[in-house]
Write an enzyme that holds these catalytic residues in place. Structure first.
Site, PDB file in Angstrom:
ATOM      1  N   ASN A  42      -0.080  -9.113  -4.394  1.00  0.00           N
ATOM      2  CA  ASN A  42       0.937  -8.065  -4.369  1.00  0.00           C
ATOM      3  C   ASN A  42       1.673  -8.043  -5.706  1.00  0.00           C
ATOM      4  OD1 ASN A  42       1.924 -10.570  -3.372  1.00  0.00           O
ATOM      5  ND2 ASN A  42       3.602  -9.611  -2.276  1.00  0.00           N
ATOM      6  N   GLU A  44       4.992  -6.244  -7.266  1.00  0.00           N
ATOM      7  CA  GLU A  44       6.197  -5.499  -6.878  1.00  0.00           C
ATOM      8  C   GLU A  44       6.799  -4.744  -8.057  1.00  0.00           C
ATOM      9  OE1 GLU A  44       8.654  -8.386  -4.838  1.00  0.00           O
ATOM     10  OE2 GLU A  44       7.339  -8.281  -3.079  1.00  0.00           O
ATOM     11  N   CYS A  53       0.315  -3.765  -2.439  1.00  0.00           N
ATOM     12  CA  CYS A  53      -0.005  -4.952  -1.642  1.00  0.00           C
ATOM     13  C   CYS A  53      -1.287  -5.625  -2.158  1.00  0.00           C
ATOM     14  CB  CYS A  53      -0.224  -4.577  -0.187  1.00  0.00           C
ATOM     15  SG  CYS A  53       1.263  -4.101   0.704  1.00  0.00           S
ATOM     16  N   GLU A  55      -3.974  -6.622  -0.559  1.00  0.00           N
ATOM     17  CA  GLU A  55      -5.235  -6.082  -0.035  1.00  0.00           C
ATOM     18  C   GLU A  55      -5.671  -4.854  -0.835  1.00  0.00           C
ATOM     19  OE1 GLU A  55      -2.442  -6.796   1.482  1.00  0.00           O
ATOM     20  OE2 GLU A  55      -2.706  -7.301   3.601  1.00  0.00           O
ATOM     21  N   CYS A  88      -0.143  -4.836   6.364  1.00  0.00           N
ATOM     22  CA  CYS A  88       0.718  -3.690   6.644  1.00  0.00           C
ATOM     23  C   CYS A  88      -0.157  -2.484   7.008  1.00  0.00           C
ATOM     24  CB  CYS A  88       1.623  -3.375   5.455  1.00  0.00           C
ATOM     25  SG  CYS A  88       0.865  -2.363   4.184  1.00  0.00           S
ATOM     26  N   CYS A  91      -2.121  -0.708   4.206  1.00  0.00           N
ATOM     27  CA  CYS A  91      -3.337  -1.447   3.842  1.00  0.00           C
ATOM     28  C   CYS A  91      -4.406  -1.311   4.910  1.00  0.00           C
ATOM     29  CB  CYS A  91      -3.019  -2.912   3.576  1.00  0.00           C
ATOM     30  SG  CYS A  91      -2.117  -3.123   2.025  1.00  0.00           S
TER      31      CYS A  91
HETATM   32  N1  THU Z   1       2.583  -7.319   1.399  1.00  0.00           N
HETATM   33  C1  THU Z   1       1.258  -7.441   1.064  1.00  0.00           C
HETATM   34  O1  THU Z   1       0.917  -7.700  -0.092  1.00  0.00           O
HETATM   35  N2  THU Z   1       0.347  -7.269   2.054  1.00  0.00           N
HETATM   36  C2  THU Z   1       0.667  -6.978   3.341  1.00  0.00           C
HETATM   37  O2  THU Z   1      -0.165  -6.544   4.105  1.00  0.00           O
HETATM   38  C3  THU Z   1       2.042  -7.214   3.787  1.00  0.00           C
HETATM   39  C4  THU Z   1       3.046  -6.958   2.726  1.00  0.00           C
HETATM   40  C5  THU Z   1       3.590  -7.518   0.347  1.00  0.00           C
HETATM   41  C6  THU Z   1       4.300  -6.267  -0.088  1.00  0.00           C
HETATM   42  C7  THU Z   1       5.586  -6.857  -0.655  1.00  0.00           C
HETATM   43  O3  THU Z   1       5.349  -7.242  -2.001  1.00  0.00           O
HETATM   44  C8  THU Z   1       5.818  -8.107   0.161  1.00  0.00           C
HETATM   45  O4  THU Z   1       4.580  -8.418   0.786  1.00  0.00           O
HETATM   46  C9  THU Z   1       6.888  -7.954   1.222  1.00  0.00           C
HETATM   47  O5  THU Z   1       6.670  -6.831   2.022  1.00  0.00           O
END
Ligand code: THU
Length: 132
Positions: A42, A44, A53, A55, A88, A91
């Site tokens: 991920n 940000e 994210c 994935e 999420c 994704c």
């Molecule tokens: N996040 C992911 O990378 N994958 C997911 O499926 C769940 C959420 C990340 C997004 C963000 O950077 C952090 O987790 C908190 O939501």
């Protein structure tokens, strides 16, 4: 490559996650049928909606390298979480677009425990078609 090895690739990638706002690192690893593994983390942004994210980072890199949904053998997701980290819903939708519905999905926690399921089990009744 078995599920433990693929999850370990996702866990290793997690150290490169860019998470200054959530401190919630995630790693993903996609295994392709030719044996290639593509990791993602991920990434940000101060404008939170610009976050990508793990994935999606991995799967988009796969597309960039020329892979198609039929080429995906499995996908693993790792988080520093007490229990397995469920992807999420954005994704999940991207996985439905870029992986076959029978693709094995390995969800894992910080102890390396793995929950295995198919993409179809993770995303029942997926939106896949504009011709309805
Ligand atoms: N996040 C992911 O990378 N994958 C997911 O499926 C769940 C959420 C990340 C997004 C963000 O950077 C952090 O987790 C908190 O939501």
């Amino acid at each position: 490559m078995n599920s433990e090895e693929l999850v370990s690739r996702a866990r290793m990638a997690m150290q490169h996650a860019y998470t200054p706002y959530s401190d919630f690192p995630v790693g993903a690893a996609v295994l392709y049928k030719d044996g290639e593994v593509i990791e993602g983390v991920n990434v940000e942004n101060v404008s939170f909606g610009a976050t990508n994210c793990a994935e999606r980072t991995a799967l988009f890199t796969g597309v960039t390298r020329g892979y198609h949904k039929e080429d995906v053998a499995a996908i693993a997701i790792a988080g520093d979480t007490e229990t397995f980290l469920p992807p999420c819903s954005i994704c999940r939708q991207v996985m439905v677009e870029l992986c076959a519905y029978e693709t094995p999905v390995y969800l894992s926690d910080k102890y390396g425990k793995i929950k295995e399921m198919t993409l179809k089990e993770l995303v029942p009744y997926a939106f896949t078609d504009l011709d309805m």
